[in-house]
Write a protein that holds these residues in place. Sequence first.
Motif, PDB file in Angstrom:
ATOM      1  N   LEU A 104       0.825  -1.215   0.000  1.00  0.00           N
ATOM      2  CA  LEU A 104       0.000   0.000   0.000  1.00  0.00           C
ATOM      3  C   LEU A 104       0.858   1.263   0.000  1.00  0.00           C
ATOM      4  CD1 LEU A 104      -2.628  -1.092   2.691  1.00  0.00           C
ATOM      5  CD2 LEU A 104      -2.971  -1.020   0.223  1.00  0.00           C
ATOM      6  N   LEU A 108       0.645   4.716  -2.406  1.00  0.00           N
ATOM      7  CA  LEU A 108       0.193   5.955  -1.766  1.00  0.00           C
ATOM      8  C   LEU A 108       1.252   7.054  -1.900  1.00  0.00           C
ATOM      9  CD1 LEU A 108      -2.264   7.019  -0.321  1.00  0.00           C
ATOM     10  CD2 LEU A 108      -1.376   6.134   1.840  1.00  0.00           C
ATOM     11  N   THR A 332       1.661   9.138   3.913  1.00  0.00           N
ATOM     12  CA  THR A 332       1.545   7.679   3.776  1.00  0.00           C
ATOM     13  C   THR A 332       1.628   6.955   5.118  1.00  0.00           C
ATOM     14  OG1 THR A 332       2.430   7.729   1.535  1.00  0.00           O
ATOM     15  CG2 THR A 332       2.610   5.639   2.709  1.00  0.00           C
ATOM     16  N   THR A 335      -1.393   7.736   7.342  1.00  0.00           N
ATOM     17  CA  THR A 335      -2.611   7.134   6.778  1.00  0.00           C
ATOM     18  C   THR A 335      -2.640   5.637   7.075  1.00  0.00           C
ATOM     19  OG1 THR A 335      -2.632   8.760   4.981  1.00  0.00           O
ATOM     20  CG2 THR A 335      -3.947   6.784   4.648  1.00  0.00           C
TER      21      THR A 335
END
Length: 419
Positions: A104, A108, A332, A335
Amino acid sequence: MGNHVEINLVLTLFAGALLTFAAFSTLLQRISLPGPLLCLAFGVLIGPYALDLLRMEDFQVSTGTLLEQAARITLAMGLAGVALRLPHGYWRANMRWIAVIIGLGMALMLVVATGVLWWGLGISFLLALVLGAIVTPTDPVVTTPIVTGSLAEEKVPERVRHNLSAESGINDGLGYLFVMLPMLLMTTPDQAWQEFLTTVLLWEVLGAVLVGALAGFVFGKVFVLVQEHDLMEESSYLAFIVPLALLLLGAGKLLGTDGLLVVFIGVAVFGQVIPQREESEEDKVQDAIARLFLLPAFVLLGIALPISDWAGLGGAALAVVATAVLLRRLVTLWTLRPLLKGVHDRSETFFLSWFGPIGISALFYATLAERHTGNHEIFVLATLAITCSVLLHGLTAAPLSAWLKKREPQDKQQEEVSA
């Protein structure tokens, strides 16, 4: 005669700088002046914008080619050092961090960096996407002073050092995937997706993982075998590692795969196959050898920096590029924090969200992208981003490491209370 003067001048300047920085390495690290920052500054000092002792033209090779190949070899050594730094069983024990920060995190970081550059610089979306991809990977070379050496071992927890090392190793090789798509869309838009999925993804990246894993396993077994039968001197460990990294780099590219990914996967598997004792004993020597290979690239980059091109961009461009480098990481990590709560506490998350430096990997991808697209703006903006990162992350390494050390007892108490 002129050529002899040039090579001796290069040897004197480069070796003199490395010797000076090595002699005072502990002091320089404590006052937050790591090797990459000093070597970059030294390159600028001896380059055309200051003392004018050396210019890129003096090397009689095109600037792009010289920087790309120097970056490739530097990265191979940096990635080998990172892969060997990780203890046995690391990968199995830290799958959550790897899956989140790579699966991820890279996507991102690419979105954030591209968005900031596209909106802030007013450039085309594809150019912003190429630049976003170039600055996405965390650099294993600039990361080295943050995670190795006496200061790092004393101030930064082992899990933070290992996780930052592992991330910088994997995302560096995978950065190729992110850079190739916008590059193909710029150069061959009709066949871009087909070439990306078949050539880049299936062979260059997945092929690199297979080739690296197989080679690392075979060479690891060979190493154990020759050790058991006393066919190799004890001190030959490093004499084995350096050519192994360079062999994997060259052979990986000859096979048409992503050579950097082959190096990291290969040496990481090799490191897990050989006895743990070898790694711990040789780590400090490996880091010393790595620095010998890593730092000259920053001197070279310092000489090549397009400072006159930067002057034409204005202060706003500098602010936008620095923001993209820092925000991509901060946004990032925070988050993804809910997915990483059990891995790192808040102080460690802040430390990791700040330290996502870019450097030699960004230089490699920038020169690669410029060669394929013919767009010099890529090199100008990417080198500005690298310089911002080397300055910002270099100057803050010591104070933030000290801050993290002070926070450790408080965070432990908070965890105990919440438990």
